[in-house]
Design a protein around this motif. Structure first.
Motif, PDB file in Angstrom:
ATOM      1  N   PHE A 116       0.742  -1.619  -0.004  1.00 40.79           N
ATOM      2  CA  PHE A 116      -0.078   0.026   0.261  1.00 40.79           C
ATOM      3  C   PHE A 116       1.047   1.158  -0.098  1.00 40.79           C
ATOM      4  O   PHE A 116       0.785   2.236  -0.788  1.00 40.79           O
ATOM      5  CB  PHE A 116      -0.991  -0.228   1.232  1.00 40.79           C
ATOM      6  N   GLY A 117       1.715   1.520   0.492  1.00 41.43           N
ATOM      7  CA  GLY A 117       2.552   2.525   0.633  1.00 41.43           C
ATOM      8  C   GLY A 117       3.700   2.270  -0.570  1.00 41.43           C
ATOM      9  O   GLY A 117       3.650   3.314  -1.100  1.00 41.43           O
ATOM     10  N   ARG A 118       4.252   1.582  -0.669  1.00 42.00           N
ATOM     11  CA  ARG A 118       4.423   2.001  -2.413  1.00 42.00           C
ATOM     12  C   ARG A 118       3.890   2.394  -3.209  1.00 42.00           C
ATOM     13  O   ARG A 118       3.740   2.780  -4.210  1.00 42.00           O
ATOM     14  CB  ARG A 118       5.311   0.407  -3.089  1.00 42.00           C
ATOM     15  N   ALA A 119       2.544   1.811  -3.354  1.00 43.86           N
ATOM     16  CA  ALA A 119       1.598   1.805  -4.733  1.00 43.86           C
ATOM     17  C   ALA A 119       1.082   4.205  -4.116  1.00 43.86           C
ATOM     18  O   ALA A 119       0.905   4.712  -4.592  1.00 43.86           O
ATOM     19  CB  ALA A 119       0.480   1.671  -4.282  1.00 43.86           C
ATOM     20  N   LEU A 120       1.162   4.547  -2.729  1.00 51.53           N
ATOM     21  CA  LEU A 120       1.058   5.815  -2.745  1.00 51.53           C
ATOM     22  C   LEU A 120       1.998   6.789  -2.756  1.00 51.53           C
ATOM     23  O   LEU A 120       1.245   7.953  -3.444  1.00 51.53           O
ATOM     24  CB  LEU A 120       0.666   5.555  -0.825  1.00 51.53           C
ATOM     25  N   VAL A 121       3.241   6.436  -2.376  1.00 53.53           N
ATOM     26  CA  VAL A 121       4.017   7.323  -2.715  1.00 53.53           C
ATOM     27  C   VAL A 121       4.673   7.077  -3.998  1.00 53.53           C
ATOM     28  O   VAL A 121       4.347   7.970  -5.277  1.00 53.53           O
ATOM     29  CB  VAL A 121       5.604   6.837  -1.341  1.00 53.53           C
ATOM     30  N   THR A 122       4.655   5.867  -4.732  1.00 54.68           N
ATOM     31  CA  THR A 122       4.680   6.191  -6.322  1.00 54.68           C
ATOM     32  C   THR A 122       3.133   6.691  -7.232  1.00 54.68           C
ATOM     33  O   THR A 122       3.596   7.705  -8.016  1.00 54.68           O
ATOM     34  CB  THR A 122       4.203   5.063  -6.875  1.00 54.68           C
ATOM     35  N   PHE A 123       2.308   7.133  -6.497  1.00 63.89           N
ATOM     36  CA  PHE A 123       1.162   7.651  -7.235  1.00 63.89           C
ATOM     37  C   PHE A 123       1.229   8.997  -6.890  1.00 63.89           C
ATOM     38  O   PHE A 123       1.382   9.914  -7.915  1.00 63.89           O
ATOM     39  CB  PHE A 123      -0.680   7.317  -6.496  1.00 63.89           C
ATOM     40  N   ILE A 124       1.551   9.785  -5.536  1.00 62.12           N
ATOM     41  CA  ILE A 124       2.094  10.866  -5.165  1.00 62.12           C
ATOM     42  C   ILE A 124       3.236  10.812  -6.701  1.00 62.12           C
ATOM     43  O   ILE A 124       3.333  12.843  -7.048  1.00 62.12           O
ATOM     44  CB  ILE A 124       2.459  11.394  -3.643  1.00 62.12           C
ATOM     45  N   ASP A 189       2.353   9.109   7.246  1.00 62.11           N
ATOM     46  CA  ASP A 189       3.384  10.374   7.370  1.00 62.11           C
ATOM     47  C   ASP A 189       5.085   9.288   7.102  1.00 62.11           C
ATOM     48  O   ASP A 189       6.018  10.003   6.326  1.00 62.11           O
ATOM     49  CB  ASP A 189       3.874  11.020   8.327  1.00 62.11           C
ATOM     50  N   LEU A 190       5.159   8.344   8.050  1.00 61.02           N
ATOM     51  CA  LEU A 190       6.119   7.392   7.683  1.00 61.02           C
ATOM     52  C   LEU A 190       6.234   6.883   5.928  1.00 61.02           C
ATOM     53  O   LEU A 190       7.544   6.981   6.062  1.00 61.02           O
ATOM     54  CB  LEU A 190       5.822   6.245   8.314  1.00 61.02           C
ATOM     55  N   TYR A 191       5.244   6.245   5.667  1.00 60.81           N
ATOM     56  CA  TYR A 191       5.602   6.413   4.224  1.00 60.81           C
ATOM     57  C   TYR A 191       6.385   7.696   3.051  1.00 60.81           C
ATOM     58  O   TYR A 191       7.128   7.195   2.191  1.00 60.81           O
ATOM     59  CB  TYR A 191       4.715   5.748   2.875  1.00 60.81           C
ATOM     60  N   GLN A 192       6.210   8.932   3.219  1.00 57.39           N
ATOM     61  CA  GLN A 192       6.004   9.905   2.827  1.00 57.39           C
ATOM     62  C   GLN A 192       7.593  10.441   3.312  1.00 57.39           C
ATOM     63  O   GLN A 192       7.746  11.378   2.471  1.00 57.39           O
ATOM     64  CB  GLN A 192       5.206  10.248   2.150  1.00 57.39           C
ATOM     65  N   THR A 193       8.155  10.262   4.440  1.00 56.00           N
ATOM     66  CA  THR A 193       9.156  11.063   4.973  1.00 56.00           C
ATOM     67  C   THR A 193      10.466  10.504   3.777  1.00 56.00           C
ATOM     68  O   THR A 193      10.502   9.891   3.178  1.00 56.00           O
ATOM     69  CB  THR A 193       9.284  10.410   5.858  1.00 56.00           C
ATOM     70  N   SER A 194      10.909  12.087   3.853  1.00 59.40           N
ATOM     71  CA  SER A 194      11.967  12.471   2.585  1.00 59.40           C
ATOM     72  C   SER A 194      11.764  12.098   1.348  1.00 59.40           C
ATOM     73  O   SER A 194      12.608  12.232   0.996  1.00 59.40           O
ATOM     74  CB  SER A 194      13.365  11.108   2.655  1.00 59.40           C
ATOM     75  N   LEU A 195      10.749  11.818   0.829  1.00 59.95           N
ATOM     76  CA  LEU A 195       9.860  11.723  -0.487  1.00 59.95           C
ATOM     77  C   LEU A 195       9.336  12.666  -0.892  1.00 59.95           C
ATOM     78  O   LEU A 195       9.410  13.606  -2.086  1.00 59.95           O
ATOM     79  CB  LEU A 195       9.876  10.433  -0.807  1.00 59.95           C
ATOM     80  N   VAL A 196       8.202  12.563  -0.218  1.00 62.82           N
ATOM     81  CA  VAL A 196       7.034  13.938  -0.980  1.00 62.82           C
ATOM     82  C   VAL A 196       7.112  15.376  -0.488  1.00 62.82           C
ATOM     83  O   VAL A 196       7.269  16.094  -1.094  1.00 62.82           O
ATOM     84  CB  VAL A 196       5.849  13.280  -0.512  1.00 62.82           C
TER      85      VAL A 196
END
Length: 232
Positions: A116-124, A189-196
Motif C-alpha cells: 500500500f505504501g509503495r503504491a501511495l508514494v508512487t502515485f503521488i 507520514d512514515l511512508y512519505q518521509t524524505s520523499l514527498v
C-alpha cells in the motif's frame, strides 16, 4: 457593491454569484454531474491549464478556450474555478484509491502495508499529484475552503481507509493501537518521509534510483510502525 456570496449546490466552496449569468434564462439547467464527454473535455482542459499557469492565473475564459467550449457552456457545467478544482480533486481521489488497491485484513500485515505504501508514494510522485498539492497550498490561505476541499478529497480519505484497516487488525488481536486514526496518520507520514516533502520543492528521486528509494523508505516506515504496535 460587494459580490453576493453563497454556497453552490453540493459544493463546500463559496461562489461569487456576481460572476455568473444574471438571469436564469441565460443558461440552460445544469446537467447531471456524470462523466459526459463535454464535462470530460472541460475537466481535462482545466487540469492542463491549472498545471501550466497555476490556479490564480487561469480565468474561466481561458479554461473555456483550452477546453474548446464556449464560456456559456462552461458555466452550464461549473459555476467557478473553485468548483472545477474540486471536481478535478474528486477524480484524482477515485483514481488514487483504485491504484492503491485493497487493504485486505486477511493477508500478511507487513506485506500489505508495504504494498500500500509503495503504491501511495508512487502515485503521488509519478502523477500530477505533487503539482496539485502545490496549487492547493498556494491558494489555501486566501481561499481556505479550497484547501479544506483538497484535504478532504485526498489525505483525509486515505487516512480513513487506513484507520478502518487498522481497526480490523486490532479486532483480530494482531495490533495494539489506542487511536487508530492517529496511528493511520503517522504511518502515512512514515511512508512519505524524505520523499514527498522534498518533491514539493522540486527535489525528487531520479528515475534510476526511484524504485529502490521508495522501497527502502516505505519498508523502514512499516517496520518501525509494526515494532510500535505489534501485539505481544
Amino acid at each position: 457593491m460587494p459580490p453576493t456570496m453563497s454556497r453552490g449546490p453540493g459544493s463546500d466552496v463559496l461562489i461569487d454569484r456576481s460572476a455568473l449569468p444574471s438571469e436564469a434564462g441565460d443558461a440552460p439547467a445544469r446537467p447531471e454531474a456524470g462523466d459526459t464527454a463535454k464535462r470530460r473535455q472541460i475537466i481535462d482542459g482545466a487540469r492542463a491549464l491549472f498545471l501550466e499557469r497555476g490556479f490564480d492565473s487561469a480565468s474561466m475564459g481561458e479554461i473555456a478556450r483550452r477546453a474548446g467550449v464556449s464560456k456559456g457552456t462552461l458555466y452550464v457545467y461549473f459555476e467557478n474555478k473553485e468548483q472545477l478544482f474540486c471536481a478535478i480533486m474528486d477524480e484524482e481521489r477515485r483514481t488514487h484509491l483504485d491504484r492503491l488497491g485493497t487493504l485486505d485484513p486477511d493477508r500478511d500485515t507487513r506485506e500489505t502495508l508495504i504494498a500500500f505504501g509503495r503504491a501511495l508514494v508512487t502515485f503521488i510522485l509519478k502523477t500530477k499529484t505533487v503539482a496539485a498539492m502545490r496549487a492547493a497550498i498556494a491558494i489555501a490561505e486566501r481561499m481556505p475552503e479550497v484547501g479544506r476541499a483538497f484535504y478532504a478529497r485526498g489525505p483525509a480519505t486515505t487516512i480513513s481507509t487506513m484507520a478502518t484497516y487498522l481497526d480490523r487488525k486490532v479486532a483480530q488481536g494482531e495490533l495494539v493501537i489506542a487511536d487508530t486514526r492517529l496511528a493511520a496518520t503517522q504511518l502515512l507520514d512514515l511512508y512519505q518521509t524524505s520523499l514527498v516533502r522534498p518533491a514539493l520543492f522540486g527535489l525528487e528521486p531520479s528515475d534510476a534510483e526511484f524504485d529502490e528509494r521508495v522501497e527502502t523508505v516505505v519498508t523502514a516506515g512499516v517496520d518501525l510502525f509494526l515494532r510500535a504496535h505489534k501485539a505481544g
